[in-house]
Design a protein around this motif. Structure first.
Motif, PDB file in Angstrom:
ATOM      1  N   UNK A 191       0.835  -1.207   0.000  1.00 55.38           N
ATOM      2  CA  UNK A 191       0.000   0.000   0.000  1.00 55.38           C
ATOM      3  C   UNK A 191       0.869   1.256   0.000  1.00 55.38           C
ATOM      4  N   UNK A 192       1.921   1.244   0.804  1.00 56.38           N
ATOM      5  CA  UNK A 192       2.806   2.419   0.879  1.00 56.38           C
ATOM      6  C   UNK A 192       3.473   2.698  -0.464  1.00 56.38           C
ATOM      7  N   UNK A 193       3.938   1.638  -1.119  1.00 54.73           N
ATOM      8  CA  UNK A 193       4.583   1.812  -2.423  1.00 54.73           C
ATOM      9  C   UNK A 193       3.576   2.303  -3.458  1.00 54.73           C
ATOM     10  N   UNK A 194       2.368   1.747  -3.442  1.00 55.94           N
ATOM     11  CA  UNK A 194       1.333   2.179  -4.387  1.00 55.94           C
ATOM     12  C   UNK A 194       0.987   3.650  -4.174  1.00 55.94           C
ATOM     13  N   UNK A 195       0.895   4.058  -2.926  1.00 54.04           N
ATOM     14  CA  UNK A 195       0.586   5.458  -2.639  1.00 54.04           C
ATOM     15  C   UNK A 195       1.729   6.379  -3.061  1.00 54.04           C
ATOM     16  N   UNK A 196       2.950   5.916  -2.877  1.00 49.59           N
ATOM     17  CA  UNK A 196       4.111   6.701  -3.329  1.00 49.59           C
ATOM     18  C   UNK A 196       4.052   6.928  -4.832  1.00 49.59           C
ATOM     19  N   UNK A 198       1.445   6.815  -6.765  1.00 48.00           N
ATOM     20  CA  UNK A 198       0.334   7.700  -7.102  1.00 48.00           C
ATOM     21  C   UNK A 198       0.723   9.161  -6.865  1.00 48.00           C
ATOM     22  N   UNK A 199       1.435   9.407  -5.769  1.00 50.72           N
ATOM     23  CA  UNK A 199       1.855  10.777  -5.469  1.00 50.72           C
ATOM     24  C   UNK A 199       2.823  11.305  -6.520  1.00 50.72           C
ATOM     25  N   UNK A 205      -1.340   6.783 -12.210  1.00 46.46           N
ATOM     26  CA  UNK A 205      -1.499   5.725 -11.218  1.00 46.46           C
ATOM     27  C   UNK A 205      -2.552   6.117 -10.186  1.00 46.46           C
ATOM     28  N   UNK A 206      -3.313   5.122  -9.732  1.00 47.06           N
ATOM     29  CA  UNK A 206      -4.232   5.309  -8.616  1.00 47.06           C
ATOM     30  C   UNK A 206      -4.088   4.118  -7.674  1.00 47.06           C
ATOM     31  N   UNK A 207      -4.176   4.384  -6.379  1.00 46.07           N
ATOM     32  CA  UNK A 207      -4.013   3.315  -5.389  1.00 46.07           C
ATOM     33  C   UNK A 207      -5.257   3.123  -4.546  1.00 46.07           C
TER      34      UNK A 207
END
Length: 295
Positions: A191-196, A198-199, A205-207
């Motif tokens: 989740x942290x990597x996906x959010x990174x 996306x940012x 990208x969307x998480x």
């Protein structure tokens, strides 16, 4: 009905000429032939794990259902283990540990095989991490490839080696071998990597889970690591309009993809790929290449 012997087990096969994929005319007999052909590379990824199946007894355009509990009439030689559901309730599930079980399941039109990211009986010992890349409206697997390359680079920063396979449907799955991890820790890291990502690339990208946010972007589904979730196994067939396969692919193929058709593999393609290129996912099974998650 024909009776065959598989690894010393007698199996009665039924309706081998039944068409499971009307669009391509692919029969159940062809499904069984595929699974028998690829068993040596498929089984190491599912052996010792609780399996769930997508069954399509009337074909992929007919009724389908997700089968977790052992089907009625399961032979006593099929390995059945008791697993704990997310609610804590015990539930029996089949393990596809050998060729005979694989063919038995295929004969029941268990088209898809799904497994957890942890071995049976050890729900707190995750040994795989998965990132499921799903293209939103207006995007394709080619867009997933661009995101996959970014994720590969990002995970490499943490010393994590990643392998890729097609989902067999629209997207890609990225897999890594991990050690000393739990479903909770792998989910949190994914989740942290996906959010990174996306940012860094909000237009690409969307998480978040909400489907309303996915149009024009690639959704990184990090939740597949949760204890209650399963993922389509490597080399499983998918119950789509064509008999697509969740097929391992090389990073060269990921980088070179320009057309979704280049990454669409069926039960007719995959045995040849294996004969020519071997198992492109084999490193995932090497314990020396398993990584420890940071933090």
């Amino acid at each position: 009905m024909p009776i065959t012997e598989v690894e010393g087990r007698r199996l009665t096969l039924s309706n081998l000429d039944r068409v499971l994929w009307p669009r391509t005319g692919t029969t159940k007999g062809e499904l069984l032939h595929y699974y028998a052909t690829v068993a040596d590379v498929l089984l190491p990824y599912v052996r010792g794990r609780a399996a769930s199946f997508v069954r399509t007894p009337d074909g992929v355009e007919g009724q389908r259902f997700f089968q977790k509990r052992p089907p009625a009439g399961t032979p006593d030689w099929v390995t059945v283990a008791e697993e704990l559901r997310h609610s804590g309730e015990p539930m029996e599930q089949v393990q596809v540990n050998d060729l005979a079980t694989l063919i038995w399941a295929g004969n029941l039109a268990c088209v898809e095989i799904h497994v957890h990211q942890w071995p049976a009986g050890a729900p707190e010992r995750a040994d795989r991490l998965v990132l499921d890349l799903d293209p939103g409206e207006g995007r394709t697997v080619v867009d997933c490839c661009e995101v996959a390359l970014r994720l590969r680079e990002r995970l490499a920063e943490d010393g994590i080696e990643v392998w890729a396979k097609t989902s067999g449907a629209k997207g890609l799955h990225l897999l890594a071998a991990v050690r000393r991890a739990t479903p909770k820790s792998t989910s949190a890291y994914a989740k942290r990597v996906a959010q990174e990502l996306q940012a860094r690339h909000p237009g690409q990208v969307v998480s978040t889970m909400a489907k309303a946010h996915r149009a024009g972007r690639v959704f990184i589904d990090w939740s597949q690591n949760a204890q209650r979730k399963t993922t389509a196994a490597p080399y499983t067939v998918r119950a789509q309009s064509a008999p697509g396969v969740s097929a391992p692919i090389s990073w060269d193929e990921v980088a070179a993809a320009r057309d979704p058709a280049e990454l669409a593999f069926t039960i007719r393609d995959v045995p040849t790929r294996i004969a020519e290129r071997g198992d492109l996912l084999a490193g995932l099974l090497d314990p020396d290449r398993a990584a420890t998650l940071p933090g």
